[in-house]
Design an enzyme around this catalytic site. Structure first.
Site, PDB file in Angstrom:
ATOM      1  N   MET A 101       0.766  -1.100  -0.081  1.00 30.47           N
ATOM      2  CA  MET A 101       0.163  -0.277   0.004  1.00 30.47           C
ATOM      3  C   MET A 101       0.581   1.592   0.156  1.00 30.47           C
ATOM      4  O   MET A 101       1.397   1.672   0.865  1.00 30.47           O
ATOM      5  CB  MET A 101      -0.554   0.050   1.142  1.00 30.47           C
ATOM      6  N   GLY A 187       2.339   4.648   4.111  1.00 34.26           N
ATOM      7  CA  GLY A 187       2.782   3.674   3.778  1.00 34.26           C
ATOM      8  C   GLY A 187       2.602   1.939   4.404  1.00 34.26           C
ATOM      9  O   GLY A 187       3.486   2.051   5.140  1.00 34.26           O
ATOM     10  N   SER A 188       2.348   1.292   3.844  1.00 37.78           N
ATOM     11  CA  SER A 188       2.020  -0.231   4.081  1.00 37.78           C
ATOM     12  C   SER A 188       2.243  -1.398   3.610  1.00 37.78           C
ATOM     13  O   SER A 188       2.200  -1.385   2.728  1.00 37.78           O
ATOM     14  CB  SER A 188       1.454   0.277   5.651  1.00 37.78           C
ATOM     15  N   ARG A 189       1.796  -2.483   4.407  1.00 39.95           N
ATOM     16  CA  ARG A 189       1.895  -3.696   3.910  1.00 39.95           C
ATOM     17  C   ARG A 189       0.267  -4.470   4.058  1.00 39.95           C
ATOM     18  O   ARG A 189       0.886  -4.388   5.440  1.00 39.95           O
ATOM     19  CB  ARG A 189       3.170  -4.312   3.414  1.00 39.95           C
TER      20      ARG A 189
END
EC number: 4.1.1.65
Length: 218
Positions: A101, A187-189
């Protein structure tokens, strides 16, 4: 081949709302922008401040948007907006689908299946960029859902900027497919593990939309 339904809808604040958990970041930014705009009418110095603070406030409003979605019918749907970063067979027979993301994506995550939340575990860790392999050791929240397909594991992973994951529902909650379950700031996953025997119907590089993109195949 991926279904045509995987293309992302147009998200906007007019048809949605702001994400729960945004207040600690959003309120100070908007308040500063409003103050600088009010004082800019009388001071050139404040006018210079008003431009970046207003731009930052607008960016925050965009980042924390939480649009309504028409939830797709299917066994497993994407829990996150983003791009499929990897698809990896696991030793226990499951398949991990990792979705990256970016800060431009909607960061509200949704339940991939209907079921009961059996576990929500926060695990402290680092903050390397979410696209880095070492991000698996980042700050994260591990979810388990009891569903018609059995136990489904989903992991929210913080990125280099994201310093907080905000779960919306506690252990024991019954959730509907596509229901909002949490927020990752910036921002990430998100990783989801498909059970053995469930085939993946997305591919690396494909754009996914939470609640809309189906990620398994009949």
């Amino acid at each position: 081949m991926p279904h045509s339904q995987t293309s992302a809808p147009r998200d906007g604040l007019l048809k949605g709302r702001l994400a729960r958990g945004a207040s600690p970041w959003l309120l100070p930014t908007v308040a500063t922008a409003a103050l600088s705009l009010a004082r800019a009418r009388k001071s050139g110095r404040w006018a210079a401040v008003a431009v970046p603070t207003t731009a930052l406030a607008a960016g925050m409003l965009w980042f924390f948007r939480d649009p309504e979605r028409e939830i797709t019918q299917g066994r497993v749907i994407s829990p996150a907006d983003g791009v499929v970063q990897s698809i990896m067979p696991w030793k226990d027979g499951r398949t991990r689908v990792a979705i990256f993301m970016s800060p431009l994506n909607v960061h509200v995550n949704r339940a991939p299946l209907a079921g009961t939340v059996t576990s929500v575990e926060h695990i402290p860790g680092g903050f390397v960029p979410a696209f880095n392999k070492e991000s698996e050791n980042n700050e994260r929240v591990v979810w388990h859902f009891d569903t018609e397909l059995g136990d489904i594991e989903m992991i929210q992973i913080a990125g280099a900027v994201a310093r907080r994951i905000v779960p919306y529902v506690p252990q024991g909650t019954k959730v509907e497919q596509g229901e909002r379950i949490g927020l990752i700031r910036f921002g990430s996953r998100v990783d989801i593990y498909l059970p053995e025997g469930v085939e993946v119907d997305v591919e690396v590089g494909q754009v996914t939309t939470a609640g809309v993109t189906r990620i398994d195949r009949d």
